[in-house]
Motif scaffolding. Structure first.
Motif, PDB file in Angstrom:
ATOM      1  N   ASP A 280      -2.895  19.875  -7.505  1.00  0.00           N
ATOM      2  CA  ASP A 280      -4.839  19.523  -7.616  1.00  0.00           C
ATOM      3  C   ASP A 280      -4.174  18.488  -8.735  1.00  0.00           C
ATOM      4  OD1 ASP A 280      -5.571  21.437  -6.549  1.00  0.00           O
ATOM      5  OD2 ASP A 280      -7.209  21.996  -7.994  1.00  0.00           O
ATOM      6  N   GLY A 281      -3.366  17.926  -9.707  1.00  0.00           N
ATOM      7  CA  GLY A 281      -3.389  17.064 -11.446  1.00  0.00           C
ATOM      8  C   GLY A 281      -3.163  15.943 -10.323  1.00  0.00           C
ATOM      9  N   ALA A 282      -1.797  16.149  -9.788  1.00  0.00           N
ATOM     10  CA  ALA A 282      -0.899  15.208  -8.657  1.00  0.00           C
ATOM     11  C   ALA A 282      -1.939  14.210  -7.914  1.00  0.00           C
ATOM     12  CB  ALA A 282       0.210  15.024  -8.325  1.00  0.00           C
ATOM     13  N   LEU A 283      -2.816  15.168  -6.740  1.00  0.00           N
ATOM     14  CA  LEU A 283      -3.445  13.962  -6.111  1.00  0.00           C
ATOM     15  C   LEU A 283      -4.948  13.714  -6.615  1.00  0.00           C
ATOM     16  CD1 LEU A 283      -4.212  17.581  -4.194  1.00  0.00           C
ATOM     17  CD2 LEU A 283      -3.529  15.021  -3.213  1.00  0.00           C
ATOM     18  N   GLN A 284      -5.533  13.796  -7.839  1.00  0.00           N
ATOM     19  CA  GLN A 284      -6.688  13.208  -8.870  1.00  0.00           C
ATOM     20  C   GLN A 284      -5.235  11.740  -9.417  1.00  0.00           C
ATOM     21  OE1 GLN A 284      -8.270  15.518 -11.923  1.00  0.00           O
ATOM     22  NE2 GLN A 284      -9.225  13.736 -12.648  1.00  0.00           N
ATOM     23  N   HIS A 285      -4.471  12.340  -9.648  1.00  0.00           N
ATOM     24  CA  HIS A 285      -3.398  11.373 -10.355  1.00  0.00           C
ATOM     25  C   HIS A 285      -3.265   9.890  -9.205  1.00  0.00           C
ATOM     26  CE1 HIS A 285      -0.767   8.464 -12.475  1.00  0.00           C
ATOM     27  NE2 HIS A 285      -0.084   8.924 -11.680  1.00  0.00           N
ATOM     28  N   ALA A 286      -3.389  10.066  -7.476  1.00  0.00           N
ATOM     29  CA  ALA A 286      -2.704   9.074  -6.615  1.00  0.00           C
ATOM     30  C   ALA A 286      -3.883   9.084  -6.669  1.00  0.00           C
ATOM     31  CB  ALA A 286      -2.532  10.220  -6.047  1.00  0.00           C
ATOM     32  N   LEU A 287      -4.859   9.703  -6.313  1.00  0.00           N
ATOM     33  CA  LEU A 287      -6.222   9.585  -5.769  1.00  0.00           C
ATOM     34  C   LEU A 287      -7.073   7.739  -7.195  1.00  0.00           C
ATOM     35  CD1 LEU A 287      -8.040  12.054  -4.585  1.00  0.00           C
ATOM     36  CD2 LEU A 287      -7.341  10.330  -3.049  1.00  0.00           C
ATOM     37  N   GLU A 288      -6.823   7.510  -7.783  1.00  0.00           N
ATOM     38  CA  GLU A 288      -7.369   7.521  -8.914  1.00  0.00           C
ATOM     39  C   GLU A 288      -6.520   6.053  -9.380  1.00  0.00           C
ATOM     40  OE1 GLU A 288      -7.058   8.965 -12.366  1.00  0.00           O
ATOM     41  OE2 GLU A 288      -8.817  10.324 -12.520  1.00  0.00           O
ATOM     42  N   ARG A 289      -5.094   5.598  -8.114  1.00  0.00           N
ATOM     43  CA  ARG A 289      -4.425   4.914  -8.509  1.00  0.00           C
ATOM     44  C   ARG A 289      -4.345   3.710  -6.825  1.00  0.00           C
ATOM     45  NH1 ARG A 289      -4.131   7.622 -12.420  1.00  0.00           N
ATOM     46  NH2 ARG A 289      -3.412   6.895 -14.031  1.00  0.00           N
ATOM     47  N   ASP A 290      -5.000   4.320  -6.058  1.00  0.00           N
ATOM     48  CA  ASP A 290      -5.101   3.537  -4.398  1.00  0.00           C
ATOM     49  C   ASP A 290      -4.174   3.554  -3.618  1.00  0.00           C
ATOM     50  OD1 ASP A 290      -7.293   2.432  -2.785  1.00  0.00           O
ATOM     51  OD2 ASP A 290      -6.286   0.583  -3.444  1.00  0.00           O
ATOM     52  N   CYS A 291      -3.135   5.010  -3.728  1.00  0.00           N
ATOM     53  CA  CYS A 291      -2.466   4.817  -2.535  1.00  0.00           C
ATOM     54  C   CYS A 291      -2.903   4.655  -1.224  1.00  0.00           C
ATOM     55  CB  CYS A 291      -2.110   6.500  -2.951  1.00  0.00           C
ATOM     56  SG  CYS A 291      -0.985   6.724  -4.699  1.00  0.00           S
ATOM     57  N   PHE A 292      -2.466   3.977  -0.285  1.00  0.00           N
ATOM     58  CA  PHE A 292      -2.667   3.741   1.108  1.00  0.00           C
ATOM     59  C   PHE A 292      -2.250   5.446   1.269  1.00  0.00           C
ATOM     60  CE2 PHE A 292       2.219   3.548   1.927  1.00  0.00           C
ATOM     61  CZ  PHE A 292       1.680   4.065   3.218  1.00  0.00           C
ATOM     62  N   TYR A 293      -1.470   6.009   1.182  1.00  0.00           N
ATOM     63  CA  TYR A 293      -1.986   7.137   2.243  1.00  0.00           C
ATOM     64  C   TYR A 293      -2.082   8.566   0.864  1.00  0.00           C
ATOM     65  CZ  TYR A 293      -0.797  11.134   4.979  1.00  0.00           C
ATOM     66  OH  TYR A 293      -0.588  12.497   5.684  1.00  0.00           O
ATOM     67  N   VAL A 294      -3.031   9.542   0.922  1.00  0.00           N
ATOM     68  CA  VAL A 294      -2.678  10.503   0.025  1.00  0.00           C
ATOM     69  C   VAL A 294      -2.726  11.778   1.281  1.00  0.00           C
ATOM     70  CG1 VAL A 294      -3.684  11.942  -1.778  1.00  0.00           C
ATOM     71  CG2 VAL A 294      -4.000   9.101  -1.743  1.00  0.00           C
TER      72      VAL A 294
END
Length: 242
Positions: A151-165
């Motif tokens: 969960d925390g890892a996904l939150q980090h990725a979403l906040e940094r505009d990864c092109f794919y999550v």
């Protein structure tokens, strides 16, 4: 190439920013276009297309020939979870030129014996992820099935505009995940970006097959414009192999 252009290009590479060098083949004039400025360029549609495809080419516009040179950062694949699917994803990432990174605090799984010759961080995501400088040229997959890790890892990725999550789990599992992330302050627009169930629907069952479906979905997100469909082999206007 002019010295000023070369310096700007090197700065962009160091900052992991995508830029496109446009050279007028008739006059020799050149300009370096930052990804964020493409929409305002006279060749906007052509530059966006070539950047998305990661290919340099010669184009003609309004009677003039231009060479478009694409300079995009290497794509990184960050995997949360040192699991069987990750073991299959690592060689696939290498085949398509992506730098693979695995994060998993469970030291029984995150071992060099299971993951040789790959960057392996046996730490919790909140410690391991910030130094990586995750950005829009990062594909991010959460594979542990453990909310404490994912969960925390996904939150980090979403906040940094990864092109794919993407996140492993059934629709029911993802519904519960979305509710937890919403309660953590993640908005619905960001939550809608999570690919779950992860991977293209190809009927994958084994870890290797699931890895193939994930890499296919990552490639689609990287190379196809939003909403664009993969051309069918029977469509003569859009050959599948380029």
């Amino acid at each position: 190439m002019k010295l000023a252009t070369l310096q700007a290009l090197n700065q962009a590479k160091a900052a992991r920013k995508a830029v496109v060098l446009v050279t007028d083949l008739d006059s020799g004039e050149e300009r370096l276009v930052d990804e964020g400025a493409i929409a305002a360029d006279p060749l906007a549609a052509l530059l966006a297309q070539q950047l998305r495809q990661g290919r340099s080419t010669t184009v003609e516009h309004e009677g003039r020939r231009h060479f478009i040179t694409v300079h995009a950062p290497p794509v990184r694949l960050v995997m949360i979870g040192a699991v069987h699917i990750s073991q299959a994803l690592v060689p696939l990432a290498r085949l398509v030129g992506q730098d693979a990174i695995i994060v998993d605090p469970r030291t029984a799984f995150a071992t060099k014996e299971r993951f040789p010759d790959v960057k392996l961080l046996a730490e919790w995501p909140d410690i391991a992820l910030p130094p990586l400088g995750i950005d829009r040229y990062t594909a991010f997959v959460a594979l542990t099935h453990d909310p404490k890790i994912d969960d925390g890892a996904l939150q980090h990725a979403l906040e940094r505009d990864c092109f794919y999550v993407g996140a492993l789990g059934s629709r029911k599992t993802h519904t519960r995940r979305v509710e937890r992330l919403r309660q953590a302050g993640i908005g619905d627009e960001a939550l809608a970006r999570i690919h779950a169930p992860i991977g293209l629907d190809i009927g994958a069952i084994s870890p290797a097959e699931i890895a193939v479906s994930i890499m296919a979905e990552i490639t689609s997100a990287l190379r196809l414009e939003s909403g664009e469909k993969q051309p069918r082999p029977s469509d003569p206007a859009k050959p599948c192999y380029k």
